[in-house]
Design a protein around this motif. Sequence first.
Motif, PDB file in Angstrom:
ATOM      1  N   PHE A 177       1.701   4.611  -2.338  1.00  0.00           N
ATOM      2  CA  PHE A 177       2.254   4.756  -0.995  1.00  0.00           C
ATOM      3  C   PHE A 177       2.226   3.425  -0.257  1.00  0.00           C
ATOM      4  O   PHE A 177       1.714   3.334   0.861  1.00  0.00           O
ATOM      5  CB  PHE A 177       1.499   5.820  -0.208  1.00  0.00           C
ATOM      6  CG  PHE A 177       1.692   7.197  -0.762  1.00  0.00           C
ATOM      7  CD1 PHE A 177       2.831   7.922  -0.461  1.00  0.00           C
ATOM      8  CD2 PHE A 177       0.756   7.743  -1.616  1.00  0.00           C
ATOM      9  CE1 PHE A 177       3.019   9.177  -0.990  1.00  0.00           C
ATOM     10  CE2 PHE A 177       0.944   9.006  -2.139  1.00  0.00           C
ATOM     11  CZ  PHE A 177       2.075   9.722  -1.834  1.00  0.00           C
ATOM     12  N   ALA A 178       2.737   2.391  -0.923  1.00  0.00           N
ATOM     13  CA  ALA A 178       2.846   1.070  -0.304  1.00  0.00           C
ATOM     14  C   ALA A 178       1.518   0.574   0.263  1.00  0.00           C
ATOM     15  O   ALA A 178       1.469  -0.051   1.313  1.00  0.00           O
ATOM     16  CB  ALA A 178       3.921   1.085   0.782  1.00  0.00           C
ATOM     17  N   GLY A 179       0.429   0.915  -0.431  1.00  0.00           N
ATOM     18  CA  GLY A 179      -0.859   0.348  -0.038  1.00  0.00           C
ATOM     19  C   GLY A 179      -1.750   1.274   0.760  1.00  0.00           C
ATOM     20  O   GLY A 179      -2.821   0.876   1.192  1.00  0.00           O
ATOM     21  N   ALA A 180      -1.341   2.535   0.967  1.00  0.00           N
ATOM     22  CA  ALA A 180      -2.194   3.437   1.729  1.00  0.00           C
ATOM     23  C   ALA A 180      -3.365   3.934   0.884  1.00  0.00           C
ATOM     24  O   ALA A 180      -4.464   4.122   1.388  1.00  0.00           O
ATOM     25  CB  ALA A 180      -1.382   4.627   2.240  1.00  0.00           C
ATOM     26  N   ALA A 181      -3.115   4.127  -0.417  1.00  0.00           N
ATOM     27  CA  ALA A 181      -4.162   4.659  -1.288  1.00  0.00           C
ATOM     28  C   ALA A 181      -4.165   3.876  -2.583  1.00  0.00           C
ATOM     29  O   ALA A 181      -3.308   3.018  -2.807  1.00  0.00           O
ATOM     30  CB  ALA A 181      -3.927   6.138  -1.566  1.00  0.00           C
TER      31      ALA A 181
ATOM     32  N   ASP B 278      -6.983   2.176   2.917  1.00  0.00           N
ATOM     33  CA  ASP B 278      -6.681   1.897   4.312  1.00  0.00           C
ATOM     34  C   ASP B 278      -7.724   2.668   5.111  1.00  0.00           C
ATOM     35  O   ASP B 278      -8.034   3.812   4.793  1.00  0.00           O
ATOM     36  CB  ASP B 278      -5.270   2.404   4.629  1.00  0.00           C
ATOM     37  CG  ASP B 278      -4.808   1.956   5.992  1.00  0.00           C
ATOM     38  OD1 ASP B 278      -5.552   2.173   6.963  1.00  0.00           O
ATOM     39  OD2 ASP B 278      -3.703   1.393   6.100  1.00  0.00           O
TER      40      ASP B 278
ATOM     41  N   VAL C 258      -6.671   6.093   6.333  1.00  0.00           N
ATOM     42  CA  VAL C 258      -6.695   7.141   5.313  1.00  0.00           C
ATOM     43  C   VAL C 258      -8.137   7.562   5.050  1.00  0.00           C
ATOM     44  O   VAL C 258      -8.445   8.751   4.918  1.00  0.00           O
ATOM     45  CB  VAL C 258      -6.018   6.640   4.024  1.00  0.00           C
ATOM     46  CG1 VAL C 258      -6.047   7.712   2.960  1.00  0.00           C
ATOM     47  CG2 VAL C 258      -4.591   6.223   4.314  1.00  0.00           C
TER      48      VAL C 258
ATOM     49  N   GLU D 187      -5.622  -2.082   6.438  1.00  0.00           N
ATOM     50  CA  GLU D 187      -5.579  -2.021   4.983  1.00  0.00           C
ATOM     51  C   GLU D 187      -6.735  -2.865   4.422  1.00  0.00           C
ATOM     52  O   GLU D 187      -6.998  -3.975   4.880  1.00  0.00           O
ATOM     53  CB  GLU D 187      -4.233  -2.536   4.484  1.00  0.00           C
ATOM     54  CG  GLU D 187      -3.978  -2.165   3.048  1.00  0.00           C
ATOM     55  CD  GLU D 187      -2.554  -2.502   2.627  1.00  0.00           C
ATOM     56  OE1 GLU D 187      -1.635  -2.310   3.443  1.00  0.00           O
ATOM     57  OE2 GLU D 187      -2.375  -2.970   1.499  1.00  0.00           O
TER      58      GLU D 187
ATOM     59  N   THR E 111       7.186   6.486   4.390  1.00  0.00           N
ATOM     60  CA  THR E 111       6.880   5.525   3.312  1.00  0.00           C
ATOM     61  C   THR E 111       5.384   5.197   3.329  1.00  0.00           C
ATOM     62  O   THR E 111       4.582   5.900   2.720  1.00  0.00           O
ATOM     63  CB  THR E 111       7.710   4.250   3.483  1.00  0.00           C
ATOM     64  OG1 THR E 111       7.529   3.772   4.818  1.00  0.00           O
ATOM     65  CG2 THR E 111       9.185   4.523   3.229  1.00  0.00           C
ATOM     66  N   ARG E 112       5.032   4.165   4.070  1.00  0.00           N
ATOM     67  CA  ARG E 112       3.665   3.677   4.076  1.00  0.00           C
ATOM     68  C   ARG E 112       2.692   4.730   4.580  1.00  0.00           C
ATOM     69  O   ARG E 112       1.574   4.849   4.103  1.00  0.00           O
ATOM     70  CB  ARG E 112       3.621   2.417   4.949  1.00  0.00           C
ATOM     71  CG  ARG E 112       2.276   1.839   5.218  1.00  0.00           C
ATOM     72  CD  ARG E 112       1.697   1.236   3.956  1.00  0.00           C
ATOM     73  NE  ARG E 112       0.517   0.442   4.243  1.00  0.00           N
ATOM     74  CZ  ARG E 112      -0.660   0.954   4.557  1.00  0.00           C
ATOM     75  NH1 ARG E 112      -0.787   2.258   4.644  1.00  0.00           N
ATOM     76  NH2 ARG E 112      -1.693   0.164   4.797  1.00  0.00           N
ATOM     77  N   TYR E 113       3.135   5.504   5.596  1.00  0.00           N
ATOM     78  CA  TYR E 113       2.205   6.444   6.215  1.00  0.00           C
ATOM     79  C   TYR E 113       2.470   7.886   5.810  1.00  0.00           C
ATOM     80  O   TYR E 113       2.028   8.819   6.475  1.00  0.00           O
ATOM     81  CB  TYR E 113       2.233   6.276   7.736  1.00  0.00           C
ATOM     82  CG  TYR E 113       1.581   4.976   8.132  1.00  0.00           C
ATOM     83  CD1 TYR E 113       0.195   4.887   8.207  1.00  0.00           C
ATOM     84  CD2 TYR E 113       2.324   3.826   8.344  1.00  0.00           C
ATOM     85  CE1 TYR E 113      -0.424   3.700   8.507  1.00  0.00           C
ATOM     86  CE2 TYR E 113       1.706   2.618   8.648  1.00  0.00           C
ATOM     87  CZ  TYR E 113       0.333   2.568   8.726  1.00  0.00           C
ATOM     88  OH  TYR E 113      -0.292   1.386   9.000  1.00  0.00           O
ATOM     89  N   ALA E 114       3.201   8.073   4.680  1.00  0.00           N
ATOM     90  CA  ALA E 114       3.492   9.438   4.238  1.00  0.00           C
ATOM     91  C   ALA E 114       2.201  10.188   3.909  1.00  0.00           C
ATOM     92  O   ALA E 114       2.003  11.326   4.325  1.00  0.00           O
ATOM     93  CB  ALA E 114       4.411   9.405   3.026  1.00  0.00           C
ATOM     94  N   LEU E 115       1.318   9.519   3.184  1.00  0.00           N
ATOM     95  CA  LEU E 115       0.073  10.189   2.773  1.00  0.00           C
ATOM     96  C   LEU E 115      -0.827  10.517   3.967  1.00  0.00           C
ATOM     97  O   LEU E 115      -1.235  11.666   4.127  1.00  0.00           O
ATOM     98  CB  LEU E 115      -0.652   9.349   1.724  1.00  0.00           C
ATOM     99  CG  LEU E 115      -1.951   9.959   1.206  1.00  0.00           C
ATOM    100  CD1 LEU E 115      -1.691  11.269   0.489  1.00  0.00           C
ATOM    101  CD2 LEU E 115      -2.645   8.998   0.255  1.00  0.00           C
ATOM    102  N   PRO E 116      -1.122   9.537   4.838  1.00  0.00           N
ATOM    103  CA  PRO E 116      -1.932   9.894   5.997  1.00  0.00           C
ATOM    104  C   PRO E 116      -1.279  10.975   6.858  1.00  0.00           C
ATOM    105  O   PRO E 116      -1.974  11.841   7.398  1.00  0.00           O
ATOM    106  CB  PRO E 116      -2.064   8.588   6.788  1.00  0.00           C
ATOM    107  CG  PRO E 116      -1.532   7.518   5.950  1.00  0.00           C
ATOM    108  CD  PRO E 116      -0.905   8.087   4.735  1.00  0.00           C
TER     109      PRO E 116
ATOM    110  N   ALA F 205      -1.820  14.188   5.168  1.00  0.00           N
ATOM    111  CA  ALA F 205      -3.248  14.515   5.241  1.00  0.00           C
ATOM    112  C   ALA F 205      -3.596  15.029   6.629  1.00  0.00           C
ATOM    113  O   ALA F 205      -4.396  15.953   6.777  1.00  0.00           O
ATOM    114  CB  ALA F 205      -4.091  13.294   4.895  1.00  0.00           C
TER     115      ALA F 205
END
Lengths: 503, 183
Positions: free
Chosen positions: A71-75, A132, A135, A193, B140-145, B148
């Motif tokens: 996810f572009a660096g989220a996890a 991050d 997260v 991050e 995109t970048r914040y899809a997971l958070p 969640a």
Amino acid sequence: MGAPTQAIRDLSGILPILVLWGVALVILLGAPLLRRGPGSRLAAPLGGAGALGALLVLLRGSSDGFGDTLFAGAALTDTLYSSGAFVLLLGGFLSVLVAQTYLRSRDLEKPEYYAIMLLSLSGALLMMQANDLIVLFLGLELMSFGLYVLAGFARTDAKSDEAALKYFLLGALASALMLYGIMLTYGVAASTELSNVQSAVARGALKEPMGIAAALLLVIGLCFKIAAVPFHQWSPDVYEGAPTSATAFLATTAKIGAIVAFLRVCDTIAGGYHTWLPAIRAIAILSMIVGNLIAIAQTNVKRMLAYSGVAHAGYLLVAVACMGFRLMGTKGTQASILAMTGAVFYLLAYALALIGAFGVLAYLSSRDKDAQTLNDLRGLASSQPAVGYAMVLFMLSLAGIPATAGFIGKWQVFYAVLTGGDVALAVTMALTSAMGVYYYLRVVWYIVFEESAAPKPSPTGHGVEARPRAMTGVGAAITICCIATIGLGILPAAISSFLTVVR
Amino acid sequence: MTAHLGTIAFVSLTALTILPAIMVVSTRNLVHAGFWMLPCLIGVAGFYALLEAHFFVVVQILIYIGAILVLIMFALMLTRDVMDPKERQTNAMGVWAGVICGLGLLASAHMLFRHPWVGVTSHPGDAHAQTVALGKALVTRYALPFEAASVLLLAALIAAIVIAKSMRPPAASVGCDGEVSGG
């Protein structure tokens, strides 16, 4: 053309979390059918299947794609995550087994219990996978929310209510402090991050007052979750008040999730070790001493295990402290990698022994009796030898006696900190471990050498009920914990392919 | 001149946010506390406006004032008797807690003032561009958070129901008896 592949890679990286979410939703949607009647037997198997399914997905996925960011660096996925997740999900599965029997015998079973467990596990996974701080925080909250509710699941029991409220209020305070720390981190690093935080630390961000405050607040927030001194006050009341199956789950889940996240955060900010290393060392030493000292005075086994949990948080913080040695030459780097592997093994041994011990208490509980005190264990070795000696084994493992998994875990952390050259921490660890042996052996004494307190087993006493219960979930959980505790104590290499952290 | 106006706006918004916030926690009537949240939340919306975060101004007013505050008021009116207005709101440790929190506040204010802030490096863009950027980030970048956070809300919802749902112990025991006699 590249985008769909990336999306699939992202999703397959968090597949264990998706499995947990999916099964939790199935349980919640099916709750009306699972609540009563024949369907009520399916809730626990579904919960177990969720944890086990996530574990299998994790093991299948762990052969490829390490060190990837998602996810572009989220996890991210790396060996620290996959080995921590292995321990977490195994613990989650065993906790479902314990809960199945305990909740049934205490008349507390509701399908939501298992759904909340799975959501809590997914939060802990997210915490371990976080690249991050945002997260990480969301994962921490998702994990904690579930744990607060599970602590208060016995709603007719005032102690359970107290436990939930206390845990919630202090947990909310810890979360607020941690969020404040994340905000200050953003202030110094202009990003949350971890890789950006790392480069900001390398530029000297932890020498500024704001960076120092940020690092300390993050440390405090995580120390709350693992119940390290002086942030441990909630733990005895919560451990005692929560239903025994929930205690087993929250004690292991919170510790595994928070310690793995702790290792990752401290590994990230290793460059500024002079800011946080003294704090972690002080908290570790205090936890080891205070936890072991107060545990000696306890007669309630759940409270004793809470204080022993404080001491174990101290031992685990020794491993976290080793992250600070990473940039101190080759020995230090070696120590930090050893400590990561050691901490994960330690967590596995701790989870097995703790879930086993709470499993034994759950096994001895019935509708009108909740086994909690040393007196409830009196003479267990003669009245129910199998359970009695299982409890003895778990106590020995928690004490770190050789030939149990607990010894190997403790030895690995000890070896790591010695490699790092921190003699003070190593000596404290050895001395306080010796101190801890006293109260673990006192439990053993009650089980093996004391006469059984019950004059004669009443018709509803364990003598009658115990036989069929050996076939239920908690019996299976105790058996698995026993075999694994001895097996890993003798052959720790058997599991090293899952648990070795590579850097 | 603009900097001056900005300072005036900041100070008045701060007053608009903090004074009602103090009232929220100190007033003895829960419904009054709920109403005091209104100016407080408007003040926060004002901060967003000051920061040129147009989308958040709208969201703050729509969601926090339009939905959450109204919901809180409903909940308060349904559970009006839960708090006795005469109940003490402090305990013996109140003074010490105040001293510690005050020192913490002073320390963090000192720290924040002394920090060499980089300042704004790029202009946030107009309302449309901001909203587009935010929407893209959320998938995109914040899809997971983002997902969640949704699961977190679901967990909180379930948790609240489990904790607060009325218990029916007699009904439950009847159900058990029925099962036993049926079997």
